[in-house]
Scaffold this active site. Structure first.
Site, PDB file in Angstrom:
ATOM      1  N   GLU A 233       1.338   4.113  -2.795  1.00 45.04           N
ATOM      2  CA  GLU A 233       1.191   5.540  -2.439  1.00 45.04           C
ATOM      3  C   GLU A 233       2.365   6.346  -3.034  1.00 45.04           C
ATOM      4  OE1 GLU A 233       0.406   6.106   1.825  1.00 45.04           O
ATOM      5  OE2 GLU A 233       1.933   7.669   1.807  1.00 45.04           O
TER       6      GLU A 233
ATOM      7  N   HIS B 113       0.843  -1.204   0.000  1.00 42.68           N
ATOM      8  CA  HIS B 113       0.000   0.000   0.000  1.00 42.68           C
ATOM      9  C   HIS B 113       0.880   1.256   0.000  1.00 42.68           C
ATOM     10  CE1 HIS B 113      -1.440   3.349   2.464  1.00 42.68           C
ATOM     11  NE2 HIS B 113      -2.632   3.153   1.953  1.00 42.68           N
ATOM     12  N   ASN B 114       1.867   1.282   0.869  1.00 45.17           N
ATOM     13  CA  ASN B 114       2.734   2.463   0.947  1.00 45.17           C
ATOM     14  C   ASN B 114       3.533   2.644  -0.341  1.00 45.17           C
ATOM     15  OD1 ASN B 114       1.805   2.445   3.582  1.00 45.17           O
ATOM     16  ND2 ASN B 114       3.716   3.208   4.404  1.00 45.17           N
TER      17      ASN B 114
END
Ligand code: NBP
Length: 482
Positions: free
Chosen positions: A192, A188-189
């Site tokens: 991002e 997820h990061n």
């Protein structure tokens, strides 16, 4: 009267911890707060937590004695040695069936290690990704728990209650065994990082190729946020572009152009290399931050290295190419991220539910977007989907957007504006859809200098070595049939 026992303890009274405690309190759970620097507990109770049901503890022993069984202790402290130290100190105070939850940005390998180490004690361990920053923690984060599955039913009511909701569904569900939750948070990061880099490149193109003013750019992002790019990051970009300093001038150009990073994007890149998955866009996003940090060198180089003398000859209609290029690249980046999840799941024996992961990211977190709803739908329709690009909805979208991505990459290259994330997205797309790649030559080179053998195209499983310096076609007798 004896003090009410708490439903859960939370250790770590910095930004994330305090806000999660207040969120849990809002949802009717009694939380016991604790912190390494114990004075912060009293301060919290007398200030932010005043008038709530939150209780405090002055030692780990005191905290454990105030918990309902099975005891649930959540850590929101700095990842690494602080987590290790707390877990080591907690274990002798807990008993079989109790649960430790690490909600920090820990490396998934650390979570795997703790799951394994605690197996024999019967104490359950959960590594939970928490996303959404301060606001998310306070009003609804995205939560990605993984670890010992037996712990999940005990913590599910708390975490699903406090998490963000997307179309009424909690952005929190069980991810999988051992380090799966933290792995999903790490990806997820990374995603991002990719989304942010793509938006920055779009801004760069608008500024230095299209020569747009900031208010015009803000209006474009505002417009984009009404369609398929609708997302938190597009929305904040619009707000940032509009923001004026006290002197009435835009704040953005006054910010030094060197990006910081805390490491989770880098971890995604490292994991991609370790699992052998071409997560190229996130890799470029991490390297772009590294390149931006070389400010002094860049300033010097800008005075001596020539760029392009070609000028953009198009008009603002190019903005539609840019919008489509952003969508196509974003799709490619998510496709790469899910490829990494799939490979890690295979290697680690995790049974990941990709639709539910997309839903967890749909609300509460930094990458929340309408687009994630489409990804959720794609995996719900076909849980075995091997690649997002092959889903009918997305393959149709990329078919129409890919020509625009080519326009943007080509114009950026011609004018001399760096667009590494757009470029890597396009290179991946063309590589992924190529029936034939030049890896035949690469295999021949490897065999030439290292006798690594190569596989014969029309004889799958047959590996041979050629004596390349001998006379043509001198294939060695060594044939390997795998
Ligand atoms: P920090 O990451 O700044 O950590 C502060 C907490 O860690 C305090 O309770 C501090 O205790 C404790 N701590 C430290 Br620092 N070193 C310690 C040690 N050696 N032993 C024991 N405790 C120690 O807090 P945060 O920003 O609230 O983040 C908490 C976790 O959540 C981190 O893993 C972070 O990466 C993750 N996260 C943060 C965000 C965000 O937006 N900030 C978002 C998502 C996830 P003290 O008060 O005694 O110094």
């Amino acid at each position: 009267m004896a003090e009410q026992k708490a439903d859960i303890a939370l250790i770590g009274l910095a930004v994330m911890g305090q806000n999660l405690i207040l969120n849990m309190d809002d949802h009717g759970f009694v939380v016991c707060a604790y912190n390494r620097t114990v004075a912060k507990v009293e301060h919290f109770l007398q200030n932010e937590a005043k008038g709530t049901k939150i209780i405090g503890a002055n030692s780990l022993e005191d905290m454990v004695s105030k918990l309902k069984k099975p005891r649930k202790v959540m850590l929101l402290v700095k990842a690494g040695s602080a987590v290790d130290e707390f877990v080591r100190n907690l274990v002798p105070l807990l008993e079989k069936g109790d649960i430790i939850i690490d909600g920090g940005n820990s490396q998934y390998l650390d979570t795997q290690r703790w799951c394994k180490e605690l197996q024999s004690t019967g104490i359950h361990y959960i590594g939970m990704g928490v996303s959404g920053g301060e606001d998310g923690a306070r009003y609804g984060p995205s939560l990605m728990p993984g670890g010992h599955p037996a712990a999940w039913p005990h913590v599910k009511p708390i975490f699903q209650a406090i998490s963000a909701k997307a179309n009424g569904e909690p952005c929190c569900d069980w991810v999988g065994e051992d380090g799966a939750g933290h792995f999903v948070k790490m990806v997820h990061n990374g995603i991002e990082y990719g989304d942010m880099q793509l938006i920055c490149e779009a801004y760069h193109v608008m500024k230095d190729i299209l020569g747009m003013e900031q208010n015009e750019m803000a209006a474009v992002f505002e417009e984009w946020n009404k369609g398929e790019l609708d997302s938190f990051l597009i929305e904040i970009t619009r707000d940032i572009l509009k923001f004026k300093d006290d002197d009435g001038k835009y704040l953005l150009p006054k910010i030094r152009d060197t990006a910081g990073q805390k490491g989770t994007g880098k971890w995604t890149g490292i994991a991609a290399l370790e699992y052998g998955v071409p997560v190229t866009l996130i890799g470029e996003a991490v390297f772009s931050r590294c390149l931006s940090a070389l400010k002094d060198e860049r300033v010097k180089a800008s005075r001596s290295l020539p760029g392009s003398n070609l000028k953009f000859s198009g008009n603002k209609e190019f903005l539609e190419h840019l919008r489509k290029a952003l969508f196509a690249s974003k799709l490619i980046s998510y496709a790469q991220g899910f490829m990494l999840l799939r490979e890690a799941a295979k290697v680690n024996g995790w049974n990941l539910n990709y639709g539910s992961i997309a839903l967890m990211w749909r609300g509460g977190c930094i990458i929340r977007s309408v687009f994630l709803g489409n990804i959720k739908d794609a995996f719900t329709k076909n849980p075995q989907l091997s690649n997002l690009l092959l889903d009918p909805f997305f393959s149709e979208r990329i078919s129409t957007a890919q020509a625009s991505l080519r326009q943007v990459v080509a114009q950026a290259a011609l004018v001399g504006v760096p667009a590494p994330a757009f470029s890597s997205a396009l290179a991946f797309y063309d590589g992924y859809r190529a029936e034939v790649l030049p890896a035949n030559l690469l295999q021949a080179q490897r065999d030439y200098f290292g006798a690594h053998t190569y596989e014969i195209l029309n004889k799958p499983g047959t590996f041979v070595h050629t004596n390349w310096t001998g006379h043509g076609g001198n294939v060695s007798a060594t044939t390997y049939n795998n």
